[in-house]
Design an enzyme around this catalytic site. Structure first.
Site, short mmCIF file in Angstrom:
data_model
loop_
_atom_site.label_atom_id
_atom_site.label_comp_id
_atom_site.label_asym_id
_atom_site.label_seq_id
_atom_site.Cartn_x
_atom_site.Cartn_y
_atom_site.Cartn_z
N LEU A 35 -34.89 9.06 -72.82
CA LEU A 35 -35.57 8.01 -72.98
C LEU A 35 -35.43 6.82 -73.25
O LEU A 35 -34.50 6.69 -74.78
CB LEU A 35 -36.75 7.42 -73.09
CG LEU A 35 -37.81 8.45 -71.81
CD1 LEU A 35 -38.85 8.55 -72.35
CD2 LEU A 35 -37.62 7.76 -70.63
N SER A 36 -34.77 4.97 -72.52
CA SER A 36 -34.33 3.89 -73.34
C SER A 36 -35.23 4.46 -75.06
O SER A 36 -36.29 3.81 -75.07
CB SER A 36 -34.32 2.90 -73.17
OG SER A 36 -34.31 2.21 -73.81
N ALA A 38 -35.76 6.53 -77.87
CA ALA A 38 -35.25 7.71 -77.97
C ALA A 38 -34.55 8.49 -79.66
O ALA A 38 -35.17 9.08 -80.28
CB ALA A 38 -35.67 8.95 -75.89
N GLY A 39 -33.76 7.58 -79.35
CA GLY A 39 -33.47 7.82 -80.31
C GLY A 39 -31.24 8.43 -80.02
O GLY A 39 -30.69 9.02 -81.51
N SER A 41 -28.53 6.39 -79.13
CA SER A 41 -27.38 5.98 -80.57
C SER A 41 -27.63 6.08 -81.75
O SER A 41 -27.00 6.87 -82.70
CB SER A 41 -28.17 4.55 -80.04
OG SER A 41 -27.23 4.46 -78.49
N SER A 108 -29.04 8.98 -68.47
CA SER A 108 -28.40 9.60 -67.86
C SER A 108 -29.59 10.12 -67.29
O SER A 108 -29.63 11.01 -67.30
CB SER A 108 -27.02 10.68 -68.67
OG SER A 108 -27.50 10.97 -69.78
N1 LIG Z 1 -36.09 10.78 -86.19
C1 LIG Z 1 -35.84 9.21 -85.04
N2 LIG Z 1 -34.47 9.71 -84.39
C2 LIG Z 1 -33.30 9.01 -83.85
N3 LIG Z 1 -34.38 6.95 -84.17
C3 LIG Z 1 -35.62 7.39 -84.56
C4 LIG Z 1 -36.12 8.12 -85.59
N4 LIG Z 1 -37.46 7.72 -85.68
C5 LIG Z 1 -37.60 6.81 -85.27
N5 LIG Z 1 -36.21 6.19 -84.86
C6 LIG Z 1 -35.64 4.43 -84.06
O1 LIG Z 1 -36.08 4.71 -82.66
C7 LIG Z 1 -34.93 3.91 -82.35
C8 LIG Z 1 -34.16 4.47 -81.23
O2 LIG Z 1 -33.53 3.60 -80.68
P1 LIG Z 1 -32.34 3.55 -80.81
O3 LIG Z 1 -31.49 3.10 -80.05
O4 LIG Z 1 -30.69 5.15 -80.55
O5 LIG Z 1 -32.43 4.56 -79.08
P2 LIG Z 1 -31.84 5.22 -77.69
O6 LIG Z 1 -31.97 6.01 -77.13
O7 LIG Z 1 -29.91 5.04 -77.59
O8 LIG Z 1 -32.36 3.83 -76.64
P3 LIG Z 1 -30.82 3.08 -75.39
O9 LIG Z 1 -31.64 3.83 -73.98
O10 LIG Z 1 -31.92 2.14 -75.35
O11 LIG Z 1 -30.06 2.24 -76.11
C9 LIG Z 1 -34.37 3.30 -83.85
O12 LIG Z 1 -34.94 2.32 -83.98
C10 LIG Z 1 -34.63 3.99 -85.12
O13 LIG Z 1 -35.01 3.86 -86.26
MG LIG Z 2 -28.32 3.70 -77.12
#
Ligand SMILES: Nc1ncnc2c1ncn2[C@@H]1O[C@H](COP(=O)(O)OP(=O)(O)OP(=O)(O)O)[C@@H](O)[C@H]1O
Ligand SMILES: [Mg+2]
Length: 201
Positions: A35-36, A38-39, A41, A108
């Site tokens: 999910l967006s 989720a972490g 990136s 994805s």
């Molecule tokens: N264990 C963890 N692992 C990764 N991110 C974490 C964790 N705990 C907290 N976070 C926080 O969760 C957020 C994740 O955001 P990130 O932009 O990485 O998500 P994404 O999956 O890439 O979303 P998108 O699909 O919108 O690009 C960040 O603010 C990060 O600091």
């Molecule tokens: Mg991202």
């Protein structure tokens, strides 16, 4: 499926195997999905830094970055999401062929699109990492303010809100970012690569 006829594959004398030997590690595609918020990136950036420190040649493809350039003609309809993932899959395959441990960070959301990418890769080349995190937690993080906009109806077809996310059935790895720290999640990915022999030839 190709549009053109009369095209003939021309092999190189330097192969992926040669490049792996030269680099001293295997090449593959670490495909982060979730999910967006989720972490994907955040974790992939840290994993790449760790790999760099271990002397591994890498490159990272990230959803928003790719939509600025290569895929700037694509939106978020099911067709465009499918084409987005297809192109990224092809680019990731080229990068892996070039010897790089390639990391991709794309929501994805559709299983079929991810499975099609898996199909174009060699055996063991596609490492699907499910970045698992409860929707509630993703929404409370809302790092880009997108959930807020989606709830307000300003973004249509947002994954998890009014568009589905199809969880992987058999991912190579699951990391739970709502249960484990960033550092723990990063170490799980690096450990997987070590355990499965990707960091040596
Ligand atoms: N264990 C963890 N692992 C990764 N991110 C974490 C964790 N705990 C907290 N976070 C926080 O969760 C957020 C994740 O955001 P990130 O932009 O990485 O998500 P994404 O999956 O890439 O979303 P998108 O699909 O919108 O690009 C960040 O603010 C990060 O600091
Ligand atoms: Mg991202």
């Amino acid at each position: 499926m190709t549009k053109s006829e009369n095209i003939v594959w021309h092999d190189s004398k330097v192969t992926q195997e040669h490049r792996m030997k030269l680099n001293g590690h295997k090449s593959a595609v670490l495909w982060f999905t979730g999910l967006s918020g989720a972490g994907k990136s955040t974790v992939s950036v840290e994993v790449e830094k760790e790999l760099y420190n271990l002397g591994v040649h890498t490159y990272r493809l990230d959803g928003d970055n790719v939509r600025h350039g290569l895929n700037n003609n694509l939106g978020f309809s099911a067709e465009d999401r499918a084409e987005n993932i297809r192109r990224v899959g092809e680019v990731a395959k080229l990068m892996s062929d070039a010897g790089l441990l390639t990391l991709t960070a794309f929501i994805s959301p559709y299983r079929e699109d991810r499975d099609k990418v898996r199909e174009i890769m060699n055996e063991g080349e596609f490492i699907e990492v499910f970045v698992k995190c409860d929707l509630d937690v993703c929404e409370s993080r809302d790092p880009k303010g997108l959930y807020k906009k989606a709830r307000a109806g300003e973004i249509k077809g947002f994954t998890g809100i009014d568009d589905p996310y199809e969880e992987p059935n058999n991912p190579e790895l699951v990391i739970e970012t709502d249960k484990n720290s960033l550092e723990e999640c990063v170490q799980q990915v690096v450990k997987h690569l070590k355990d499965k022999g990707y960091l040596e030839v």
